[in-house]
Design a protein around this motif. Structure first.
Motif, PDB file in Angstrom:
ATOM      1  N   ARG A  21     -51.020  18.392 -46.597  1.00 24.78           N
ATOM      2  CA  ARG A  21     -50.797  19.517 -45.692  1.00 24.78           C
ATOM      3  C   ARG A  21     -49.721  19.183 -44.664  1.00 24.78           C
ATOM      4  O   ARG A  21     -48.863  20.022 -44.344  1.00 24.78           O
ATOM      5  N   VAL A  22     -49.734  17.963 -44.155  1.00 21.23           N
ATOM      6  CA  VAL A  22     -48.725  17.554 -43.183  1.00 21.23           C
ATOM      7  C   VAL A  22     -47.325  17.685 -43.780  1.00 21.23           C
ATOM      8  O   VAL A  22     -46.413  18.251 -43.168  1.00 21.23           O
ATOM      9  N   TRP A  23     -47.154  17.183 -44.997  1.00 23.12           N
ATOM     10  CA  TRP A  23     -45.841  17.238 -45.628  1.00 23.12           C
ATOM     11  C   TRP A  23     -45.444  18.669 -45.980  1.00 23.12           C
ATOM     12  O   TRP A  23     -44.255  19.020 -45.918  1.00 23.12           O
ATOM     13  N   MET A  24     -46.418  19.496 -46.352  1.00 23.86           N
ATOM     14  CA  MET A  24     -46.097  20.903 -46.614  1.00 23.86           C
ATOM     15  C   MET A  24     -45.526  21.574 -45.382  1.00 23.86           C
ATOM     16  O   MET A  24     -44.523  22.295 -45.442  1.00 23.86           O
ATOM     17  N   VAL A  25     -46.162  21.333 -44.238  1.00 21.99           N
ATOM     18  CA  VAL A  25     -45.689  21.927 -42.988  1.00 21.99           C
ATOM     19  C   VAL A  25     -44.300  21.403 -42.630  1.00 21.99           C
ATOM     20  O   VAL A  25     -43.400  22.163 -42.263  1.00 21.99           O
ATOM     21  N   VAL A  26     -44.116  20.078 -42.738  1.00 23.59           N
ATOM     22  CA  VAL A  26     -42.837  19.471 -42.367  1.00 23.59           C
ATOM     23  C   VAL A  26     -41.713  19.965 -43.272  1.00 23.59           C
ATOM     24  O   VAL A  26     -40.622  20.323 -42.800  1.00 23.59           O
ATOM     25  N   GLY A 153     -39.553  15.227 -35.543  1.00 20.73           N
ATOM     26  CA  GLY A 153     -38.311  14.540 -35.905  1.00 20.73           C
ATOM     27  C   GLY A 153     -37.988  14.668 -37.379  1.00 20.73           C
ATOM     28  O   GLY A 153     -36.835  14.892 -37.761  1.00 20.73           O
ATOM     29  N   MET A 154     -39.003  14.531 -38.248  1.00 23.15           N
ATOM     30  CA  MET A 154     -38.771  14.636 -39.683  1.00 23.15           C
ATOM     31  C   MET A 154     -38.375  16.053 -40.089  1.00 23.15           C
ATOM     32  O   MET A 154     -37.482  16.250 -40.917  1.00 23.15           O
ATOM     33  N   ALA A 155     -39.041  17.066 -39.511  1.00 25.05           N
ATOM     34  CA  ALA A 155     -38.673  18.447 -39.807  1.00 25.05           C
ATOM     35  C   ALA A 155     -37.228  18.720 -39.383  1.00 25.05           C
ATOM     36  O   ALA A 155     -36.458  19.363 -40.114  1.00 25.05           O
ATOM     37  N   GLY A 156     -36.860  18.224 -38.212  1.00 21.63           N
ATOM     38  CA  GLY A 156     -35.485  18.388 -37.765  1.00 21.63           C
ATOM     39  C   GLY A 156     -34.496  17.663 -38.663  1.00 21.63           C
ATOM     40  O   GLY A 156     -33.390  18.166 -38.925  1.00 21.63           O
ATOM     41  N   ALA A 157     -34.881  16.474 -39.138  1.00 27.30           N
ATOM     42  CA  ALA A 157     -33.995  15.727 -40.030  1.00 27.30           C
ATOM     43  C   ALA A 157     -33.795  16.468 -41.353  1.00 27.30           C
ATOM     44  O   ALA A 157     -32.677  16.531 -41.884  1.00 27.30           O
ATOM     45  N   LEU A 158     -34.863  17.021 -41.908  1.00 26.36           N
ATOM     46  CA  LEU A 158     -34.729  17.802 -43.139  1.00 26.36           C
ATOM     47  C   LEU A 158     -33.870  19.037 -42.902  1.00 26.36           C
ATOM     48  O   LEU A 158     -33.064  19.426 -43.757  1.00 26.36           O
ATOM     49  N   PRO A 195     -41.739  32.975 -48.719  1.00 22.99           N
ATOM     50  CA  PRO A 195     -43.081  32.407 -48.927  1.00 22.99           C
ATOM     51  C   PRO A 195     -43.413  31.238 -47.999  1.00 22.99           C
ATOM     52  O   PRO A 195     -44.592  30.960 -47.754  1.00 22.99           O
ATOM     53  N   LEU A 196     -42.387  30.548 -47.482  1.00 26.51           N
ATOM     54  CA  LEU A 196     -42.645  29.395 -46.617  1.00 26.51           C
ATOM     55  C   LEU A 196     -43.200  29.815 -45.259  1.00 26.51           C
ATOM     56  O   LEU A 196     -43.762  28.984 -44.534  1.00 26.51           O
ATOM     57  N   ALA A 197     -43.029  31.071 -44.893  1.00 20.05           N
ATOM     58  CA  ALA A 197     -43.586  31.546 -43.628  1.00 20.05           C
ATOM     59  C   ALA A 197     -45.106  31.401 -43.623  1.00 20.05           C
ATOM     60  O   ALA A 197     -45.711  31.129 -42.580  1.00 20.05           O
ATOM     61  N   ARG A 198     -45.721  31.564 -44.779  1.00 16.82           N
ATOM     62  CA  ARG A 198     -47.180  31.423 -44.848  1.00 16.82           C
ATOM     63  C   ARG A 198     -47.626  29.986 -44.591  1.00 16.82           C
ATOM     64  O   ARG A 198     -48.675  29.747 -44.003  1.00 16.82           O
ATOM     65  N   VAL A 199     -46.807  29.026 -45.024  1.00 15.23           N
ATOM     66  CA  VAL A 199     -47.144  27.619 -44.791  1.00 15.23           C
ATOM     67  C   VAL A 199     -47.124  27.295 -43.307  1.00 15.23           C
ATOM     68  O   VAL A 199     -47.916  26.481 -42.820  1.00 15.23           O
ATOM     69  N   LEU A 200     -46.231  27.939 -42.567  1.00 14.31           N
ATOM     70  CA  LEU A 200     -46.100  27.664 -41.138  1.00 14.31           C
ATOM     71  C   LEU A 200     -47.093  28.439 -40.283  1.00 14.31           C
ATOM     72  O   LEU A 200     -47.090  28.310 -39.061  1.00 14.31           O
TER      73      LEU A 200
END
Length: 614
Positions: A21-26, A153-158, A195-200
């Motif tokens: 779940r953490v990685w899905m969100v990131v 930081g990881m989300a920003g890096a991606l 579809p990614l809006a649902r993950v967030l």
């Protein structure tokens, strides 16, 4: 020695999000931000093709992008308010739809007003729902405090990686499909983000999990507006927006004017985007170890030095690409750091709203940077005055960030509606009638009588039923940091083994305080004999961790006093719930926790990281 994470363990909290779940969100956050900011990052590549085809001036193109930045900034607080109230998923979905409409509208606009409407107003509204403010707040609220800095930081890096990939991709699309075809391809790609809006979307809190009413939005806004550091952040962020928007939108034209080929501009923007990947991640991680305000001041000062050297030195690959790399390392690293200052001072409940308000300063600077770049060039035929202004604003921003008071605000606890009077409430706690995830804040410690008062950061108590000597409990005393680590490492060594998270904390224990938590140390006759920590988590929740009493002082009631005072301290910090992680090998400790009102809500492997399991 056995690790603290065992199959036979107990925790007084709900399980946190799993690794998947953490990685899905990131990844979802990084993908949405990467495309949203990437398409904005490459808009400078469209300047010459669009103005050449339509017969417009650079000033008009700059005006459209300036309006975009201004609308983005003005809409960001509103987007944050909606996300804070109704969830980030809906706001992100709306932003995706608006972005598609804005890119399509840019291809169809044949008048100046139509282009400003599509590129400026519609796309600016879209960015408010798909960029930093909403997305970073969604990530911060879904993850526990010990993983938050890394995740942001990881989300920003991606997201930065997405920006890097879009630079050559966009240039290739412009050459192959024309600028209109490139914009339509971007619109199609953005539609796939829906579809990614649902993950967030943040999970709803469990029924009955909230033991007190949340802080009202009006109260949060008055609190922020009355804080000097909030306004300093806003003013300092203006310099960031000015520098970035001017460089991103006018660097290609500036390089062309200096005789460099268009490929040099593409390579420079790509270098900025690639370096930004490492820069955002590094700033996110460093923001969890050091005080973000000092990192921000250093970034703004270093930017000014880099710009000055770039303008003074002769143009060419040997000056352009080092400049792009250095600027890229500091490009968007200011965003997670600014986000960290806000969450550390004001908490997470209205982080989207407050970041949006601070972001107005950033976007006002972006408006000025884009518009003034075109305006000054049309008036003077040169960008020299704008470069000088960018240097001066960076120095000013560094000076503004240094004195910011980044200590967490202490809020008076709020009584829930229909809560029984204090005396009746204590009786209900003994009968087990208080409904909450953890009852530690709903009832005082039973069997312990304390007489004391707050006095300059320490609680003076004389626990006469247990001892006949005075003692002190200290809050956030940096001189006791070494004792806090000493007691913890000694306790861990008795039962388990030191892990990397323990060694990292030993290098900078006061980061607990900077992240909105607290360190309590108990001294008797001047000697520190006990310690514990409160870790800030999501709004209204704190974690009690790293509680230890010196081996020769156990069994004398010090742990019970320390625990009761920690719950008092959590109330002062605005917590409504407290959780802790323990291990069934520690029978005496578990008995103490249950005696003061904690109840087990999960049994099995620890749901968090090793750093949270003491």
């Amino acid at each position: 020695m056995t690790s603290r994470i065992l199959e036979d363990s107990m925790t007084a909290c709900e399980p946190g999000p799993g690794r998947a779940r953490v990685w899905m969100v990131v990844v979802a956050a990084g993908a949405v931000m990467g495309l949203a900011l990437g398409l904005r990052h490459v808009q400078g590549l469209f300047l010459l093709p669009v103005t050449g085809t339509r017969g417009w001036s650079r000033e008009l193109f700059g005006l459209a992008l300036a309006v975009q930045n201004l609308v983005w900034g003005l809409a960001q607080p509103l987007a944050g308010m909606v996300a804070d109230r109704h969830g980030s998923g809906r706001v992100v979905a709306s932003g995706v739809v608006l972005y598609v409409l804005g890119l399509y509208g840019m291809t169809r606009a044949t008048t100046a007003a139509g282009f400003v409407l599509a590129a400026g107003v519609v796309t600016g509204l879209a960015l408010a729902g798909t960029a930093f403010g909403v997305v970073y707040a969604a990530v911060s609220r879904q993850l526990p405090g010990e993983r938050r800095a890394w995740a942001v930081g990881m989300a920003g890096a991606l997201g930065g990686l997405g920006q890097f990939l879009l630079v050559p991709a966009t240039q290739g699309l412009i050459e192959g499909l024309g600028w209109q075809g490139a914009l339509l391809a971007g619109a199609a790609a953005f539609a796939l983000m829906l579809p990614l809006a649902r993950v967030l979307r943040e999970p709803r809190p469990a029924a009955g999990a909230q033991s007190a009413p949340p802080q009202a939005l009006g109260e949060a806004l008055r609190e922020a507006c009355g804080h000097r550091g909030f306004w300093l952040l806003n003013l300092g962020f203006l310099a960031c927006g000015f520098q970035l928007a001017f460089i991103a939108n006018h660097l290609p034209a500036y390089l062309a004017d200096r005789g460099l080929a268009p490929e040099a501009a593409v390579a420079a923007l790509a270098t900025i985007a690639l370096a930004n990947v490492a820069g955002i991640y590094a700033c996110g991680v460093l923001g969890g170890r050091y005080r973000p305000k000092y990192l921000l001041a250093g970034i703004y000062l270093a930017r000014s030095v880099a710009i000055a050297l770039f303008v003074l030195l002769p143009p060419g690959p040997w000056t352009l690409y080092p400049f792009a790399a250095v600027m890229g390392l500091m490009w968007l690293g200011t965003v997670p750091l600014t986000n960290g200052v806000l969450s550390g001072v004001f908490g997470l409940r209205y982080l989207g709203t407050l970041f949006g308000l601070v972001f107005i300063g950033h976007q006002l600077g972006s408006f000025l940077g884009v518009w003034m770049g075109g305006r000054v060039f049309e008036a003077t035929g040169s960008y020299a005055l704008v470069w000088l202004l960018a240097i001066a604003l960076g120095v000013l921003a560094a000076a503004l960030h240094w004195p910011i008071d980044d200590r967490p605000l202490l809020r008076s606890p709020r009584r829930p509606p229909h809560e029984p009077p204090p005396r009746r409430r204590r009786a209900a706690g003994r009968r087990g009638g208080v409904r909450a995830v953890v009852r530690g804040l709903a009832a005082p410690a039973r069997g312990l009588r304390l007489a004391g008062r707050l006095d300059h950061g320490a609680v003076r108590m004389t626990p006469t039923p247990l001892h006949g000597v005075p003692m002190r409990i200290h809050y956030d005393n940096e001189q006791h940091a070494a004792d806090f680590i000493r007691l913890n490492e000694a306790w861990i060594g008795e039962y388990f083994r030191l892990e990397e998270a323990d060694r990292a904390l030993a290098r900078d224990p006061m980061r607990i305080v900077r992240e909105g938590g607290s360190i309590l140390t108990l001294s008797n006759r001047g000697e520190v004999i006990g310690a514990c920590a409160l870790l800030r988590e999501e709004d209204g929740m704190m974690q009690l961790a790293r509680m230890a009493v010196a081996a020769g002082e156990r069994g004398k009631g010090w742990g019970r006093i320390l625990l009761a005072t920690a719950l008092q301290r959590a109330r002062q910090l605005g917590a409504r719930r407290v959780r802790l992680l323990s291990n069934t090998r520690l029978g005496a400790a578990i008995h103490l926790y249950e005696a003061v009102g904690f109840r087990a809500v999960h049994r099995g492997p620890h749901p968090g990281t090793p750093a949270a399991t003491s």
